[in-house]
Scaffold this motif. Structure first.
Motif, mmCIF file in Angstrom:
data_model
loop_
_atom_site.group_PDB
_atom_site.id
_atom_site.type_symbol
_atom_site.label_atom_id
_atom_site.label_comp_id
_atom_site.label_asym_id
_atom_site.label_seq_id
_atom_site.Cartn_x
_atom_site.Cartn_y
_atom_site.Cartn_z
ATOM 1 N N GLU A 1 9.171 15.692 4.317
ATOM 2 C CA GLU A 1 8.597 16.929 4.356
ATOM 3 C C GLU A 1 7.325 17.035 3.626
ATOM 4 O O GLU A 1 6.236 17.745 4.002
ATOM 5 C CB GLU A 1 9.543 18.182 3.731
ATOM 6 C CG GLU A 1 9.121 19.597 4.227
ATOM 7 C CD GLU A 1 9.992 20.535 3.698
ATOM 8 O OE1 GLU A 1 9.777 21.670 3.521
ATOM 9 O OE2 GLU A 1 11.446 19.934 3.317
ATOM 10 N N PHE A 2 7.408 16.612 2.392
ATOM 11 C CA PHE A 2 5.899 16.458 1.764
ATOM 12 C C PHE A 2 4.798 15.808 2.511
ATOM 13 O O PHE A 2 3.543 16.287 2.735
ATOM 14 C CB PHE A 2 6.024 15.809 0.326
ATOM 15 C CG PHE A 2 4.855 15.749 -0.460
ATOM 16 C CD1 PHE A 2 4.395 16.844 -1.028
ATOM 17 C CD2 PHE A 2 4.155 14.539 -0.611
ATOM 18 C CE1 PHE A 2 3.093 16.975 -1.812
ATOM 19 C CE2 PHE A 2 2.999 14.602 -1.343
ATOM 20 C CZ PHE A 2 2.457 15.590 -1.893
ATOM 21 N N ALA A 3 5.053 14.752 3.234
ATOM 22 C CA ALA A 3 4.111 13.861 3.794
ATOM 23 C C ALA A 3 3.499 14.939 4.881
ATOM 24 O O ALA A 3 2.427 14.897 5.268
ATOM 25 C CB ALA A 3 4.602 12.585 4.514
ATOM 26 N N GLN A 4 4.384 15.694 5.732
ATOM 27 C CA GLN A 4 4.078 16.585 6.701
ATOM 28 C C GLN A 4 3.097 17.278 6.391
ATOM 29 O O GLN A 4 2.338 18.099 7.057
ATOM 30 C CB GLN A 4 5.424 16.867 7.573
ATOM 31 C CG GLN A 4 6.120 15.851 8.267
ATOM 32 C CD GLN A 4 7.455 16.443 8.901
ATOM 33 O OE1 GLN A 4 8.058 17.124 8.192
ATOM 34 N NE2 GLN A 4 7.905 15.854 10.092
ATOM 35 N N PHE B 1 1.576 9.975 -5.063
ATOM 36 C CA PHE B 1 1.978 11.366 -4.629
ATOM 37 C C PHE B 1 3.297 11.657 -5.140
ATOM 38 O O PHE B 1 3.919 12.769 -5.129
ATOM 39 C CB PHE B 1 2.222 11.471 -3.370
ATOM 40 C CG PHE B 1 1.024 11.669 -2.402
ATOM 41 C CD1 PHE B 1 0.094 12.569 -2.719
ATOM 42 C CD2 PHE B 1 0.255 10.446 -1.806
ATOM 43 C CE1 PHE B 1 -1.299 12.995 -2.239
ATOM 44 C CE2 PHE B 1 -0.981 10.460 -1.286
ATOM 45 C CZ PHE B 1 -1.671 11.873 -1.394
ATOM 46 N N ARG B 2 3.980 10.598 -5.917
ATOM 47 C CA ARG B 2 5.390 10.880 -6.581
ATOM 48 C C ARG B 2 6.411 11.346 -5.569
ATOM 49 O O ARG B 2 7.116 12.268 -5.821
ATOM 50 C CB ARG B 2 5.103 11.820 -7.731
ATOM 51 C CG ARG B 2 4.717 11.116 -8.830
ATOM 52 C CD ARG B 2 4.387 12.129 -10.254
ATOM 53 N NE ARG B 2 3.346 11.494 -10.987
ATOM 54 C CZ ARG B 2 3.105 12.037 -12.180
ATOM 55 N NH1 ARG B 2 3.712 13.267 -12.526
ATOM 56 N NH2 ARG B 2 2.597 11.518 -12.979
ATOM 57 N N THR C 1 0.788 -1.013 -0.091
ATOM 58 C CA THR C 1 0.126 0.013 0.031
ATOM 59 C C THR C 1 0.958 1.188 -0.064
ATOM 60 O O THR C 1 0.631 2.128 -0.747
ATOM 61 C CB THR C 1 -0.847 0.068 1.212
ATOM 62 O OG1 THR C 1 -1.798 -1.101 1.217
ATOM 63 C CG2 THR C 1 -1.761 1.090 1.315
ATOM 64 N N LEU C 2 1.971 1.192 0.856
ATOM 65 C CA LEU C 2 2.772 2.428 0.845
ATOM 66 C C LEU C 2 3.380 2.584 -0.518
ATOM 67 O O LEU C 2 3.624 3.759 -0.829
ATOM 68 C CB LEU C 2 4.074 2.035 1.881
ATOM 69 C CG LEU C 2 5.218 3.195 2.029
ATOM 70 C CD1 LEU C 2 4.412 4.669 2.145
ATOM 71 C CD2 LEU C 2 6.146 2.922 3.050
#
Length: 300
Positions: free
Chosen positions: A61-64, A45-46, A37-38
């Protein structure tokens, strides 16, 4: 654009648990399935989203940056579904995770389980220890439905409801040679004591109560649960200072006797806490009402 909404609960679990193992357990899937899934999330989201660390994973940083948006969106979806559901306790099949301290397990949970057996036989409970750490108990992530015990300094995302107050009394063996109908200060301080070390604020509360009254106590042995106390007291001349409702239950043991402490040690609150995301959930509202009503049935 097409994407799979089922990916986002996995993202939330990883953000909140910071561990593939714990996130998989929370979601009820295998670690390989969560890893798959990850990978799909990363393709969507690339971005790597999570990188491995020594003790788990850390968000990029993008995930946050997307975490608040994803969390708010999932909560809105949950609210939409819940509003359309008619919750029937007698028909539901559901598991609730509850974090409870040892006092609540001893005093409240047996009555709660007996009531659920009649009103909602399909409801199952999974209990976990609760000291006073809401994060460790799973309340901050919403994985735990309720925390029951003493709640200190809750954040804005946690709702706290007072259930009841509790006092303290003492238990000694029935034929104790040094304790009559009353327990005076000198005798209390001369006796050796059995001390209960449950996690959290219940322990600190007793120490603070003794300190406020200037009452000394010589601890001979410390145990981790109230259930260990009766056998310790029955075969020694020790004394234990315990919550009154627990003393009332131990009073049925003919080997034991309950006496008043030499001074008033005050009272402490028993509380219920839950994450705000469960505020409007019909099943959670019902569970909280049953817990509160059950607490009211306990003798003061």
């Amino acid at each position: 654009m097409k994407y799979d909404l089922n990916l986002f609960p996995a993202f939330m679990a990883l953000m909140e648990e910071r561990s593939v193992t714990r996130a998989a357990e929370r979601l009820g899937v295998t670690q390989p399935a969560l890893s798959n899934t990850l990978n799909r999330l990363r393709e969507t989201f690339r971005d790597p989203l999570f990188v491995r660390e020594r003790y788990g994973v850390a968000p990029t940083e993008f995930a946050q940056s997307i975490f608040p948006t994803v969390a708010a969106a999932l909560e809105q979806f949950d609210d939409l579904v819940r509003m359309q559901q008619d919750f029937r306790p007698a028909e539901t099949e559901r598991l609730f995770a509850i974090a409870a301290n040892s006092y609540v397990e001893f005093v409240l949970m047996p009555r709660l389980v007996a009531r659920l057996r009649t009103e909602a036989p399909g409801v199952r409970l999974r209990l976990a220890p609760f000291g006073d750490d809401l994060t460790e108990a799973g309340v901050m992530s919403g994985a735990t439905a309720l925390a029951l015990g003493r709640v200190v300094d809750p954040p804005d995302t946690v709702v706290v409801q007072h259930l009841m107050d509790e006092g303290l009394a003492c238990v000694v063996r029935a034929d104790h040679p040094d304790v009559g109908d009353a327990l005076d200060r000198a005798t209390y301080e001369r006796l050796k004591h059995v001390n209960v070390l449950p996690p959290g604020r219940l322990r600190a509360g007793l120490f603070q109560a003794l300190d406020r009254q200037g009452l000394r106590r010589e601890v001979a042995i410390s145990v981790t649960h109230f259930l260990a106390v009766p056998e310790m007291i029955a075969v020694t001349d020790h004394c234990a200072t315990l919550p009154r409702r627990i003393c009332r239950a131990l009073e049925r043991d003919p080997r034991l006797r309950i006496v008043e402490p030499p001074v008033d040690l005050g009272r402490f609150p028993v509380e219920m806490a839950w994450h705000v995301r469960h505020r409007q959930d019909a099943a959670h509202r019902w569970l909280r009402s049953v817990v509160a009503d059950t607490a009211k049935t306990l003798e003061p």
